[in-house]
Design an enzyme around this catalytic site. Structure first.
Site, PDB file in Angstrom:
ATOM      1  N   ASN A   1       9.538  -5.136  -0.501  1.00 49.36           N
ATOM      2  CA  ASN A   1       9.309  -5.363  -1.933  1.00 49.36           C
ATOM      3  C   ASN A   1       8.748  -3.895  -2.431  1.00 49.36           C
ATOM      4  OD1 ASN A   1       6.732  -5.606   0.105  1.00 49.36           O
ATOM      5  ND2 ASN A   1       5.687  -4.894  -1.678  1.00 49.36           N
TER       6      ASN A   1
ATOM      7  N   TYR B   1      -6.292  -6.493  10.799  1.00 47.04           N
ATOM      8  CA  TYR B   1      -6.886  -7.165   9.627  1.00 47.04           C
ATOM      9  C   TYR B   1      -7.239  -8.911  10.283  1.00 47.04           C
ATOM     10  CZ  TYR B   1      -2.264  -9.187   8.523  1.00 47.04           C
ATOM     11  OH  TYR B   1      -0.749  -9.562   8.781  1.00 47.04           O
ATOM     12  N   GLU B   2      -6.805  -9.057  11.431  1.00 50.12           N
ATOM     13  CA  GLU B   2      -7.047 -10.350  11.796  1.00 50.12           C
ATOM     14  C   GLU B   2      -8.315 -10.559  12.292  1.00 50.12           C
ATOM     15  OE1 GLU B   2      -3.429 -12.385  13.870  1.00 50.12           O
ATOM     16  OE2 GLU B   2      -2.584 -10.659  13.309  1.00 50.12           O
TER      17      GLU B   2
ATOM     18  N   HIS C   1       3.406 -12.809   0.022  1.00 51.07           N
ATOM     19  CA  HIS C   1       3.752 -12.877   1.100  1.00 51.07           C
ATOM     20  C   HIS C   1       4.985 -13.476   1.427  1.00 51.07           C
ATOM     21  CE1 HIS C   1       3.611 -12.444   5.501  1.00 51.07           C
ATOM     22  NE2 HIS C   1       3.560 -13.748   5.679  1.00 51.07           N
TER      23      HIS C   1
ATOM     24  N   HIS D   1      -2.440  -8.068  14.325  1.00 53.91           N
ATOM     25  CA  HIS D   1      -3.085  -6.973  13.222  1.00 53.91           C
ATOM     26  C   HIS D   1      -4.439  -6.830  13.245  1.00 53.91           C
ATOM     27  CE1 HIS D   1       0.946  -8.585  11.725  1.00 53.91           C
ATOM     28  NE2 HIS D   1       1.189  -7.185  11.245  1.00 53.91           N
TER      29      HIS D   1
ATOM     30  N   SER E   1       8.398  -8.450  11.161  1.00 53.52           N
ATOM     31  CA  SER E   1       8.979  -9.255  10.321  1.00 53.52           C
ATOM     32  C   SER E   1      10.524  -8.984  10.241  1.00 53.52           C
ATOM     33  CB  SER E   1       8.404  -9.230   8.834  1.00 53.52           C
ATOM     34  OG  SER E   1       7.047  -9.289   8.919  1.00 53.52           O
TER      35      SER E   1
ATOM     36  N   ALA F   1       7.639  -4.563   8.399  1.00 54.63           N
ATOM     37  CA  ALA F   1       7.799  -4.800   6.939  1.00 54.63           C
ATOM     38  C   ALA F   1       7.147  -3.764   5.864  1.00 54.63           C
ATOM     39  CB  ALA F   1       7.483  -6.260   6.502  1.00 54.63           C
TER      40      ALA F   1
ATOM     41  N   MET G   1       0.604  -2.763   6.624  1.00 55.12           N
ATOM     42  CA  MET G   1      -0.747  -2.985   7.267  1.00 55.12           C
ATOM     43  C   MET G   1      -0.591  -3.163   8.943  1.00 55.12           C
ATOM     44  SD  MET G   1      -1.695  -6.207   4.925  1.00 55.12           S
ATOM     45  CE  MET G   1      -1.320  -6.105   3.322  1.00 55.12           C
ATOM     46  N   SER G   2       0.343  -2.235   9.468  1.00 59.10           N
ATOM     47  CA  SER G   2       0.527  -2.208  10.974  1.00 59.10           C
ATOM     48  C   SER G   2       0.876  -0.965  11.630  1.00 59.10           C
ATOM     49  CB  SER G   2       1.520  -3.299  11.339  1.00 59.10           C
ATOM     50  OG  SER G   2       2.884  -3.063  10.852  1.00 59.10           O
TER      51      SER G   2
ATOM     52  N   HIS H   1       5.035 -14.534  12.580  1.00 59.03           N
ATOM     53  CA  HIS H   1       4.964 -13.747  13.860  1.00 59.03           C
ATOM     54  C   HIS H   1       4.982 -14.595  14.882  1.00 59.03           C
ATOM     55  CE1 HIS H   1       4.481  -9.548  12.241  1.00 59.03           C
ATOM     56  NE2 HIS H   1       4.179 -10.350  11.156  1.00 59.03           N
TER      57      HIS H   1
HETATM   58  N1  HPA Z   1       1.770  -3.279   1.191  1.00 59.50           N
HETATM   59  C1  HPA Z   1       1.206  -3.287   2.524  1.00 59.50           C
HETATM   60  N2  HPA Z   1       1.704  -4.182   3.359  1.00 59.50           N
HETATM   61  C2  HPA Z   1       3.099  -4.538   3.202  1.00 59.50           C
HETATM   62  C3  HPA Z   1       3.678  -4.643   1.962  1.00 59.50           C
HETATM   63  C4  HPA Z   1       2.781  -3.827   0.749  1.00 59.50           C
HETATM   64  O1  HPA Z   1       3.589  -3.671  -0.402  1.00 59.50           O
HETATM   65  N3  HPA Z   1       4.759  -5.198   1.927  1.00 59.50           N
HETATM   66  C5  HPA Z   1       4.996  -5.507   3.262  1.00 59.50           C
HETATM   67  N4  HPA Z   1       4.011  -5.177   4.032  1.00 59.50           N
END
Ligand code: HPA
Length: 292
Positions: free
Chosen positions: A245, A95-96, A257, A93, A36, A123, A221-222, A71
């Site tokens: 964030n 999680y997909e 998101h 990912h 991202s 990200a 998450m990656s 993506h």
């Molecule tokens: N947590 C997990 N994955 C993320 C976050 C988060 O706060 N921000 C961007 N990807």
């Protein structure tokens, strides 16, 4: 756990590599996973390098296309600041719902094409309160808290050893090159430890407090599975997070998101300047970070 035999994993990679070699003679020195915020990188290379090629993942034998909005799912091979690069624009990912063999297929493919170094970007949430949205952070190490490892299953000995060392998974020398590129570009760059969790739900505030105790500065998450697969192959890795964030509970704001994506996009120009400067330094000193 990989459902493929070592022979099948290798033959899939080699089929895909042969396909890519039929599309371009460029041998990448650096692979880049553009997460991202780096969506514009592929377009930049395509716009500047007439020899660059764009290959949607859907055309590459055995490669999967990501399903996450933001993506793209394409590979661009060309030159950036004089360095031959292969940009994986968008990632799959865990999680997909795919097997980790499939998640790491593209990075293995680019390494197989010849890239001995990689820049992996993502990200991430800031676990430390001082990591504000928009901050860029070099990854110095990771905690793989996904409960999974892409090397589980029979070892693919042609790719690497059964028990790969992970003590320099994020290469310190390449990290210094990132620092130098940041200083030259005037981009502030922090350094931190990335905790990789499976997602797709964001963490709870209690989980973030736990991660802080464990020593994590960033959460996402990656990345961790890709870095394990690349370390296995002896590839030197630099990691870069864009803090999109405050992690859950660090501020009172709920996570969303679309805000993660918009903060990543706002950081895009700084990320691009940093990545371009990184490539320029590697192009100047091609051997840098190549010896193990
Ligand atoms: N947590 C997990 N994955 C993320 C976050 C988060 O706060 N921000 C961007 N990807």
């Amino acid at each position: 756990m990989s459902d493929a035999s070592p022979q099948l994993t290798l033959s899939r990679l080699d089929e895909a590599a042969t396909f890519l070699r039929s599309r371009t003679a460029i041998v990448p020195a650096l692979g880049i996973v553009a997460g991202s915020g780096l969506g514009a990188l592929a377009g930049l290379v395509l716009g500047r390098d007439p020899a660059a090629v764009r290959i949607p993942y859907a055309e590459i034998p055995h490669a999967l296309a990501p399903t996450v909005i933001g993506h793209a799912g394409e590979l661009v091979i060309g030159h950036l600041a004089g360095l031959p690069v292969a940009i994986l624009s968008g990632r799959v990912h865990g999680y997909e719902g795919h097997g980790l063999d499939e998640v790491v297929f593209n990075v293995r493919l680019v390494a197989r094409l010849g890239a001995k170094r990689f820049l992996v970007t993502n990200a991430a949430g800031g676990v430390d309160p001082w990591l504000l949205p928009g901050a860029l952070c070099r990854i110095v190490d990771h905690l793989n808290l996904t409960g999974k490892n892409p090397l589980v299953g029979p070892n693919v000995a042609a790719l690497g050893p059964r028990f790969p060392d992970m003590s320099r998974a994020y290469d310190p020398e390449l990290g210094l090159v990132l620092e130098r590129a940041a200083a030259t570009a005037g981009v502030p760059l922090f350094a931190g430890i990335y905790a990789g969790l499976s997602g797709p739900s964001y963490e709870t505030p209690a989980e973030i407090r736990m991660l802080r105790v464990l020593g994590a500065n960033l959460v996402g998450m990656s990345t961790v599975h890709e870095v394990i697969a690349l370390s296995h192959m002896g590839v030197k890795v630099a990691g870069l997070s864009c803090v999109t964030n405050h992690a859950a509970g660090v501020s009172s704001q709920a996570l969303d998101h679309s805000e993660v994506a918009s903060t990543a996009n706002e950081a895009g120009p700084r990320l691009l300047a940093l990545v371009e400067g990184f490539c320029a330094l590697l192009a100047e000193a091609p051997g840098q970070g190549e010896s193990r």
